[in-house]
Structure formats: structure tokens, C-alpha cells
Motif scaffolding. Structure first.
Motif, PDB file in Angstrom:
ATOM      1  N   ALA A 396     -10.954   2.437 -12.469  1.00 29.24           N
ATOM      2  CA  ALA A 396     -10.249   2.245 -11.202  1.00 29.24           C
ATOM      3  C   ALA A 396      -9.107   1.262 -11.424  1.00 29.24           C
ATOM      4  O   ALA A 396      -9.207   0.349 -12.248  1.00 29.24           O
ATOM      5  N   PHE A 397      -8.046   1.441 -10.665  1.00 32.64           N
ATOM      6  CA  PHE A 397      -6.894   0.559 -10.795  1.00 32.64           C
ATOM      7  C   PHE A 397      -6.134   0.512  -9.475  1.00 32.64           C
ATOM      8  O   PHE A 397      -6.267   1.408  -8.631  1.00 32.64           O
ATOM      9  N   THR A 398      -5.370  -0.535  -9.303  1.00 33.83           N
ATOM     10  CA  THR A 398      -4.569  -0.713  -8.100  1.00 33.83           C
ATOM     11  C   THR A 398      -3.170  -1.153  -8.508  1.00 33.83           C
ATOM     12  O   THR A 398      -2.902  -1.403  -9.694  1.00 33.83           O
ATOM     13  N   THR A 399      -2.273  -1.235  -7.559  1.00 30.06           N
ATOM     14  CA  THR A 399      -0.923  -1.684  -7.873  1.00 30.06           C
ATOM     15  C   THR A 399      -0.925  -3.191  -8.112  1.00 30.06           C
ATOM     16  O   THR A 399      -1.786  -3.915  -7.605  1.00 30.06           O
ATOM     17  N   VAL A 400       0.035  -3.672  -8.884  1.00 28.55           N
ATOM     18  CA  VAL A 400       0.141  -5.100  -9.154  1.00 28.55           C
ATOM     19  C   VAL A 400       0.461  -5.833  -7.844  1.00 28.55           C
ATOM     20  O   VAL A 400       1.027  -5.243  -6.914  1.00 28.55           O
ATOM     21  N   PRO A 401       0.098  -7.117  -7.759  1.00 29.29           N
ATOM     22  CA  PRO A 401       0.235  -7.836  -6.484  1.00 29.29           C
ATOM     23  C   PRO A 401       1.651  -7.868  -5.918  1.00 29.29           C
ATOM     24  O   PRO A 401       1.824  -7.893  -4.691  1.00 29.29           O
ATOM     25  N   ASP A 402       2.672  -7.871  -6.788  1.00 26.35           N
ATOM     26  CA  ASP A 402       4.041  -7.983  -6.280  1.00 26.35           C
ATOM     27  C   ASP A 402       4.693  -6.623  -6.026  1.00 26.35           C
ATOM     28  O   ASP A 402       5.899  -6.556  -5.786  1.00 26.35           O
ATOM     29  N   MET A 403       3.918  -5.554  -6.075  1.00 23.91           N
ATOM     30  CA  MET A 403       4.490  -4.222  -5.817  1.00 23.91           C
ATOM     31  C   MET A 403       4.723  -4.062  -4.315  1.00 23.91           C
ATOM     32  O   MET A 403       3.791  -4.150  -3.520  1.00 23.91           O
ATOM     33  N   ARG A 404       5.958  -3.826  -3.923  1.00 25.22           N
ATOM     34  CA  ARG A 404       6.300  -3.709  -2.516  1.00 25.22           C
ATOM     35  C   ARG A 404       6.811  -2.317  -2.136  1.00 25.22           C
ATOM     36  O   ARG A 404       6.870  -1.992  -0.953  1.00 25.22           O
ATOM     37  N   SER A 405       7.170  -1.508  -3.120  1.00 27.04           N
ATOM     38  CA  SER A 405       7.828  -0.240  -2.796  1.00 27.04           C
ATOM     39  C   SER A 405       6.851   0.898  -2.530  1.00 27.04           C
ATOM     40  O   SER A 405       7.190   1.845  -1.819  1.00 27.04           O
TER      41      SER A 405
END
Length: 483
Positions: A396-405
Motif C-alpha cells: 500500500a502507498f499514498t501520496t507524499v505529504p507535500d503533494m497538492r495537485s
């Protein structure tokens, strides 16, 4: 031919001297009506109704084509990275399944060899899971892990009721302790069989059951603790041995003896081959029962699961029905009565076909593909990996914390355009703030296919990065995939 006509006339009681019929008579049907074709034109000139039976039959080829064309709109199962269920088997297995698809698994007296294959599979699993005496272990096939969990849960409750004596049911309510990451069938079990579900929530970076927290939830009315060997949320093993140690300590302090059930829907067919030194199975005396899905990493098409108890004492005899059916005494412990024997035959075929070495090779390849793909996804810089495919071949994975787009739901939606089905969902309490993507690597998802998947993902990333922000999603899409 004239003799045949004469016989019809005689039966009707109305014929001429030369044996011919003088009026229309009922025709004897000499074959099953399904053997012959209906009017082939009727199947091509009219569209059949969708929500009621057609008035007349149609040609079998026409019916097949209508169903076939509808099914073309389904997704490609080989590209479904959401499901744990087997999506590919060898053609030889398909041939054996075709031989058994009309055999009712419950008719053990009528189909004794199919029943024998089931017994052999149970014995093989008892040996694989290190039962103290494999010949004394008891088990059965089921339609899948959900039914197996219901059966093992029922056994836990019945054993507790015996211990509780007069306190049940008037003044005591049983409870079952589990992590909030359990498969939904355990919530169903508690609902259907009136058992209180006591769930240990996720905390921080712990995404499964905490042994000490589980022990604190136990009391004299706890029928058992469920430990999951391979969480569907992130692919991680729960620490079964640590759970048992915490319950050992509880028994020393309070005298409360709580058994453990291992939900090995996926992991029970991975750990014996890839993690042989991991203590999770019947080597732990507190483990009373184990289930697995033959149709997941057991490598069989959907429709088979297995439930095993370490000994006859772990499965109360009064739960086993002995039915005088079709001339034989038939012991059965199941929620379903009629089901095909095809998947049991396919499971036995797979055990024979692969053996220990073959299963090890297949599962190792799945883990290698998962670890490689997880590492390369992490290298894109857009994602934070929660797990790495080094337990179940699942990560499982998620977007990095600073991903805003963009968010994980945008990724899932865009991958579907390329034919890939990758679930995006939120975690359960207390991590509802965390939304992830999950990839299941199964037999048939090869290194080549993983390369193609990564190519498609990396091609999408520049477009996703140019978005002004996440596109949002309907609430119905923010769901966990309990496969």
C-alpha cells in the motif's frame, strides 16, 4: 416409419386402416428439449427482454452471444490489481473442473472420490500448518474464507458457551477481539451470531492488531482473538506469536484462557513456503483454528476455502451434523448444502502439480514482483510507501505529504482508463485521515506486466502533477476493498 405411425395412431385410438393419422396428436419428445435447437431465426430477429423470461426459446449460439457481448464490458481480471482472487489457472485444471462442475460436493456417498480428495487436502494443510498430529486434525472445504470464518467463529462461541455454563445466555454476552483491519466477514459473524465485536483501532504507523491492546480487551466472556496473517489493507502479517504470548500472560494473571483463531485467508498459503521460521500456526498451542482461501494464494479459481481445527476437541461435536442422505451417514459442518466439487478437485490438482517446491517458486516470484514494483513506485518521488510487499505480495502507498495537485483517488481513476484496476480507499479507525492505493501481486501478474503497469503510471504522473488540485471523489468511492 409406417410402423411408428401406426403405433402413434393406435395409442391415440383414432387411425385409418393404412396406419396414417387423421388428426393432430400429441408428439412424444424422445430427447431432452435442450438437446435440440430452437428456431434459429427467432434468436436473431427479436431482442429478448432483460427483466423477465422470454416467451420462446432461442438458439443456443444466439443466447451465448448475447451473454458474451454483455460480459465484454467487464474489466479484464488479469489487470485487476484490487482482488486477491486467482485469475489464471492452467488449462489442465480447467478440464478437471469441467469434469466435476455437476458434482454436488455434499453428496459424499454418491461421489466418494471427490470426498476423498477433500480429505486429502485437509490432511495436506494440517501437515503444512504443523498440526501436532495431522491425522487427528479436523477440517473441511468451504465456499471461501468468509464461510470458513463463520464456521470457526461458531466453534469458538460454542466452546465458550460450554465453559460459561449457566451464565449463558441469560447473564453473559460473548465477545470477539480483533483489529479494526479485519475482513468484513468477521463483522458479519458478530452481527449474525450476536457476538460483541471488540476492535483494536489503528494508531500512528501501526496498521494492524496490537497484542497488548488485544489482551486488555479480553475478559471471561471473550470467545477468542482473531489474528490476521496478511491484512487486506496493507499486506502485513499480524504478530500471531506475540498475541499468544500476551494471552499467556493474561491467563497467568487472571486464569482467563482465550483461544486464538488465525485468519490466514492469504498468508496461510504464503508463510509456510516463504517464511518457514515464522511462528503463527499450530506450533503455537493457543492457536485453535486456521482458515485460508484456496481461491487466493491457494491458486484455485473462485469458490473454495478451508477451515481446520488443531484437534477434534477444538471443534465441538454437537456442531457437526450427521445426515442420512442418499443411503449414507454423512458428517457435515457447513453453512451451504449444495456446492460444486470442481474447486476441490482443482485444489488437489494444484497441490499435486506444484508440491512444496512449486508453491515456493510461485509465491517467491509473486513476492519478488511486488517488492520490485513497490521500490520503483517509491523512486518516482510522488508516493510514500506504507508497506513493501515483503510479507504478503501486497503493498500500500499514498501520496507524499507535500503533494497538492492530485490524490490517490485521481490516480486510481486515471489508471482505470488504461485498463488497470487499482483500489483507492481510506483506512479504518483511528486512521480515517489516511487514503491509500493498494496493489495485489498474484500468480499471472508477471514481471513483464508489472513493467507495463509502471510505464502507464509514470506516463500519467506529469498530467496529474499539472492539475490545480485533487478532483474530488464521490463518497461511495472512498471505500475499503475487502477482497
Amino acid at each position: 416409419m409406417s410402423l411408428h405411425k401406426g403405433r402413434i395412431a393406435d395409442r391415440a385410438g383414432d387411425g385409418t386402416a393404412d396406419g396414417t393419422r387423421t388428426r393432430a396428436e400429441p408428439r412424444a419428445v424422445s430427447v431432452n428439449p435442450l438437446y435440440g435447437e430452437a428456431d434459429p431465426v427467432s434468436g436473431m430477429t427479436t431482442e429478448p427482454p432483460r427483466h423477465r423470461l422470454p416467451d420462446e426459446p432461442m438458439a443456443p449460439d444466439a443466447a451465448r452471444q448475447l451473454v458474451h457481448d454483455e460480459l465484454m464490458l467487464d474489466g479484464n481480471s488479469r489487470l485487476n490489481l484490487a482482488t486477491f482472487v486467482t485469475t489464471w489457472m492452467e488449462p489442465q485444471a480447467g478440464e478437471l473442473m469441467a469434469l466435476c462442475r455437476d458434482k454436488n460436493m455434499v453428496d459424499k456417498d454418491e461421489y466418494p472420490r471427490t470426498a476423498e480428495l477433500e480429505r486429502r487436502c485437509v490432511a495436506m494443510l494440517a501437515d503444512l500448518w504443523n498440526a501436532p498430529d495431522p491425522s487427528a486434525a479436523v477440517g473441511c472445504s468451504t465456499t471461501g474464507s468468509s464461510e470458513a470464518c463463520m464456521l470457526t467463529g461458531m466453534a469458538l462461541k460454542r466452546r465458550w458457551a460450554r465453559r460459561a455454563g449457566d451464565r449463558y445466555p441469560a447473564s453473559a454476552r460473548p465477545n470477539l477481539v480483533m483489529g479494526s483491519n479485519v475482513q468484513v466477514c468477521w463483522e458479519k459473524f458478530c452481527n449474525f451470531w450476536e457476538v460483541e465485536a471488540r476492535q483494536v483501532p489503528m494508531e500512528g504507523e501501526r496498521f494492524h492488531l496490537d497484542p497488548e491492546a488485544a489482551a486488555r480487551l479480553c475478559d471471561e466472556n471473550t470467545i477468542g482473538v482473531v489474528a490476521v496473517l496478511g491484512s487486506t489493507f496493507d499486506g502485513s502479517y499480524e504478530p500471531v506469536a506475540e498475541v499468544c504470548r500476551a494471552l499467556d500472560a493474561l491467563q497467568e494473571r487472571t486464569g482467563t484462557d482465550v483461544p486464538v483463531h488465525v485468519d490466514g485467508a492469504s498468508g496461510a498459503m504464503i508463510a509456510p513456503f516463504l517464511d518457514p521460521d515464522l511462528l503463527w500456526d499450530f506450533r503455537l498451542p493457543r492457536v485453535a483454528s486456521i482458515n485460508t482461501s484456496g481461491h487466493k494464494y491457494g491458486l484455485v479459481y473462485p469458490g473454495v476455502g478451508w477451515a481446520l481445527w488443531r484437534s477434534q476437541e477444538a471443534l465441538p461435536e454437537d456442531l457437526v451434523f450427521r445426515v442420512n442422505y442418499l443411503g449414507g451417514d454423512m458428517p457435515t459442518f457447513a453453512l451451504n448444502f449444495s456446492r460444486p466439487g470442481a474447486q476441490v478437485a482443482a485444489q488437489y490438482y494444484t497441490f499435486l502439480r506444484l508440491g512444496h517446491g512449486g508453491f515456493t517458486a510461485v509465491q517467491q516470484n509473486a513476492r519478488d514482483v511486488a517488492r520490485s514494483l513497490a521500490a520503483r513506485i517509491g523512486e518516482t518521488g510522488d508516493f510514500r510507501m506504507l508497506t513493501h510487499g515483503d510479507q504478503l505480495p501486497v503493498f500500500a502507498f499514498t501520496t507524499v505529504p507535500d503533494m497538492r495537485s492530485y490524490d490517490v483517488f485521481d490516480v486510481s481513476r486515471r489508471l482505470r482508463e488504461r485498463g488497470w484496476l487499482v483500489p483507492a480507499y481510506t483506512f479504518p479507525p483511528n486512521r480515517e485521515d489516511l487514503s491509500v492505493l493498494r496493489i495485489v501481486c498474484r500468480n499471472g501478474f508477471t514481471a513483464d506486466l508489472s513493467d507495463l503497469f509502471l510505464d502507464d503510471l509514470t506516463e500519467l504522473l506529469p498530467e496529474l502533477r499539472r492539475q490545480s488540485g485533487p478532483l474530488g471523489r464521490p463518497p461511495a468511492e472512498a471505500t475499503a476493498f475487502h477482497h
